[in-house]
Design an enzyme around this catalytic site. Structure first.
Site, PDB file in Angstrom:
ATOM      1  N   ASP A 151      87.030 -68.009  83.054  1.00 30.43           N
ATOM      2  CA  ASP A 151      87.315 -66.864  82.384  1.00 30.43           C
ATOM      3  C   ASP A 151      88.680 -66.347  82.994  1.00 30.43           C
ATOM      4  O   ASP A 151      88.941 -66.189  84.002  1.00 30.43           O
ATOM      5  CB  ASP A 151      86.178 -65.825  82.140  1.00 30.43           C
ATOM      6  CG  ASP A 151      85.180 -66.084  81.355  1.00 30.43           C
ATOM      7  OD1 ASP A 151      85.358 -67.268  80.623  1.00 30.43           O
ATOM      8  OD2 ASP A 151      84.315 -65.521  81.569  1.00 30.43           O
TER       9      ASP A 151
ATOM     10  N   ASP B   3      79.278 -64.989  69.237  1.00 27.33           N
ATOM     11  CA  ASP B   3      78.999 -64.095  70.259  1.00 27.33           C
ATOM     12  C   ASP B   3      77.727 -62.866  69.765  1.00 27.33           C
ATOM     13  O   ASP B   3      78.264 -62.270  68.914  1.00 27.33           O
ATOM     14  CB  ASP B   3      79.805 -63.221  71.036  1.00 27.33           C
ATOM     15  CG  ASP B   3      80.815 -64.394  71.478  1.00 27.33           C
ATOM     16  OD1 ASP B   3      80.621 -65.343  72.028  1.00 27.33           O
ATOM     17  OD2 ASP B   3      82.272 -64.041  71.398  1.00 27.33           O
TER      18      ASP B   3
END
Length: 249
Positions: A8, A129
């Site tokens: 990330d 998500d």
């Protein structure tokens, strides 16, 4: 089943968030490219990159870092975060990214997803998500009233390469992956599903392995690797043969 390490990106560094909260950030490395090389050396067959800044901004913010990783990578790379138009997809594919992950843009426009799949067949992944089963968008800052399962099914037939399903309440917490929710999504689709969010140790890999027959072809691991709760080598061993779950390779 494929084990996919996550990197990330925030302000050019490799970080992990807790439940996608930008106020709860831990920086693990100032050199994401070195992290990518490490995961390759330890046996990764694919790497998952997320431009966290881009997810919030709506356009790429860590593109130079991603390009650096792609240039040095010997394994395929999938990238998500801030990909909201065909021009951005063009840029990533042309620099050597193997798959682009569409999240917020997919929720906003099915026409865009259809165009992307047609232009780049086999190179588009849908990122779903979810929080308590409801889709989250804009870097997880907005929870919609759309069911994750319904959204996933609405994209069948588009030619998606896979779906990455993330339970954001588990992501970065080390509380364990949501096996049941992942199974429900996977068994309702003809699209391969990659699990994500909350892997805490070897038992999660074993749990995902058990639902592999329902169409779960891989799992993304982040914090557990960085915090040392799980080694990539052990995860790969538990998952079995490292096979690419999608047809592009």
């Amino acid at each position: 089943m494929l084990i996919i390490p996550a990197i990330d990106l925030k302000a050019g560094t490799c970080v992990r968030l807790i439940q996608g909260d930008f106020r709860q950030v831990t920086v693990y490395s100032d050199s994401p490219a070195e992290v990518a090389r490490l995961w390759q050396e330890k046996g990764a067959k694919r790497i998952h990159l997320v431009d966290l800044d881009g997810a919030l901004a709506g356009f790429p913010r860590n593109q130079d870092v991603i390009h650096e990783i792609v240039k040095e990578a010997v394994v395929p790379i999938q990238v998500g975060g801030g990909i909201r138009d065909i021009k951005t997809i063009d840029t990533y594919i042309n620099m050597g990214v193997r798959w682009v992950i569409l999240g917020t843009a997919a929720f906003k426009s099915k026409t865009f997803v259809r165009e992307a799949c047609k232009t780049y067949p086999g190179k588009v992944i849908l990122g779903i998500d979810a929080s308590d089963g409801w889709v989250a968008i804009k870097g997880w800052t907005e929870i919609t009233t759309e069911s994750a399962k319904e959204i996933a099914k609405s994209y069948e037939g588009y030619g998606l390469e896979a779906i990455v399903y993330t339970d954001i309440k588990r992501d970065g917490t080390g509380k364990g992956i949501n096996i049941e929710a992942t199974k429900i999504i996977a068994e309702s689709l003809d699209i391969p599903v990659i699990a994500s969010g909350g892997v805490s140790g070897i038992r999660d890999i074993e749990g995902i392995k058990e639902i592999e027959p329902f169409g779960v072809t891989g799992v993304i691991i982040g914090k557990a690797l960085y915090a040392g709760a799980l080694s990539l080598e052990d995860a790969i061993k538990a998952a079995g043969v490292q096979m690419q779950p999608c047809s592009s390779l």
